[in-house]
Design a protein around this motif. Sequence first.
Motif, PDB file in Angstrom:
ATOM      1  N   TYR A  80     -32.427-126.589 140.369  1.00  0.00           N
ATOM      2  CA  TYR A  80     -32.720-125.936 141.647  1.00  0.00           C
ATOM      3  C   TYR A  80     -32.883-126.969 142.755  1.00  0.00           C
ATOM      4  O   TYR A  80     -32.322-126.815 143.849  1.00  0.00           O
ATOM      5  N   ASP A  99     -32.686-120.488 133.090  1.00  0.00           N
ATOM      6  CA  ASP A  99     -33.832-119.632 133.394  1.00  0.00           C
ATOM      7  C   ASP A  99     -33.368-118.399 134.162  1.00  0.00           C
ATOM      8  O   ASP A  99     -33.510-118.319 135.395  1.00  0.00           O
ATOM      9  N   ASP A 114     -35.449-116.985 142.332  1.00  0.00           N
ATOM     10  CA  ASP A 114     -35.101-118.025 143.296  1.00  0.00           C
ATOM     11  C   ASP A 114     -33.660-118.495 143.090  1.00  0.00           C
ATOM     12  O   ASP A 114     -32.964-118.843 144.064  1.00  0.00           O
ATOM     13  N   ASP A 169     -35.714-116.307 136.841  1.00  0.00           N
ATOM     14  CA  ASP A 169     -36.192-116.822 138.129  1.00  0.00           C
ATOM     15  C   ASP A 169     -35.334-116.276 139.271  1.00  0.00           C
ATOM     16  O   ASP A 169     -34.163-116.651 139.418  1.00  0.00           O
ATOM     17  N   TYR A 206     -29.433-121.318 136.538  1.00  0.00           N
ATOM     18  CA  TYR A 206     -29.712-119.910 136.254  1.00  0.00           C
ATOM     19  C   TYR A 206     -29.495-119.583 134.779  1.00  0.00           C
ATOM     20  O   TYR A 206     -30.217-118.765 134.191  1.00  0.00           O
TER      21      TYR A 206
END
Length: 416
Positions: free
Chosen positions: A307, A333, A338, A336, A330
């Motif tokens: 990120y 995770d 975000d 998330d 992504y």
Amino acid sequence: WEIGMFLVVGAGMLWLLTFPLPQQVDNGFGLAMLPASVYVETQLKLLVTYYLKCFFFPFGLTISPQNAVSQGWSDIGTLSGIAVVSLVSVFGTLSKRPLLQIAAAIFVFSLFPWLVKVQPELVADYRFYLPLAALSLALGLPVASLARLNFRTTAIGFAVLIAVLTGLTIYRNVQWSTEKQLWRAEVRLNDKDSRAHAFRARFFVTQDKQSEAISEVQKALHENPDDLLANAVLAQMQFDGQDFYHSSLIFKKTIDAGRALKLPEDELAPYYVSLSRCYMAMGDIDKAAVAAEFAFRYIKGDAFLYYVLGKHQLKEHKALIALSTFEDGYKRDPTDPDFLEAIAEASLETRMSQTVPNAYTAAKKAMRIRRTAESAKLFIRACLEMGRIEEAKKTLETLRETEATSPEVVYLWWAY
């Protein structure tokens, strides 16, 4: 010569049994690796001042003995260790009893390679299990001799000894059975040991006992201001308290302490991750990216690093590369949101019609998971790019209820 060959082969087999023991299982975290010369002298000193002492008087067991490091070959502890090994070697050579010969051989030969092969910790019980087992074997001979004179008295005395030693073992196991009890015992025994206070502080942090943790950290830093673990615990506590600036300073101090101890870079990488988190919380993407790039060399599975790197690439107008980085993060995770917002933003910033549907899908999913003003703006932009006017209108009207004066919302409204 038959007995000699037996002893050599037996000692060799014992050495092979202990050789595969893992090197990472140690208590040397945050300690500088001792040079080979000092290490050998220290192990000889510990043989007498800690292991033999605890063998005959099993009290004061600790994972961090005080004054353990030898001052050189003239250190009285080191000289005592040399004397013990020499006496055992001579005794085993001159003895006519095979049991004592075998015990002496096991004691001397099983000291290697650990005695001369530098390890990251000062004390590790498994390195001395076999030498101490040899002493136990040798002590069986006087017990047997006493039993021949008076079996009943010897049996009772031996049973009492076994009961006492068993009780002490159970007591030690209970005392060290949990982190709470282990570090409480350590600070009581070694109140001047900064690492014991730091480990206890870390335990209190996991139990959300902030006042106790602060007290232990202060004690650790009072004994050693450069204690790596104590600084790391303090930095994390300040981060949790949202004091990101001071947290970043102390994480940098932690890293400097690690470099002074010549820790491997892969052991420093987690602190760079924490430092990057501080900078991101402060909004300094450039510094966050520098720390993340270092950590990324050794930690590939942390989605946060992807990120940060993606955000920095986006700032550098490398939208297509950033999109790939966000998508990789992504995958690591997918919970998330975000990342969904970041994927949508990068997809739109590429200025490529092929990636606009990707932005639409990501922004829509982000709003389902966690509806924010940012995800709504990205969704509206994607809808307008794709000609989905009605979808954009509905979301835009909802957004204007809370952010009517936002310049970006005003722009989107006029674009609509």
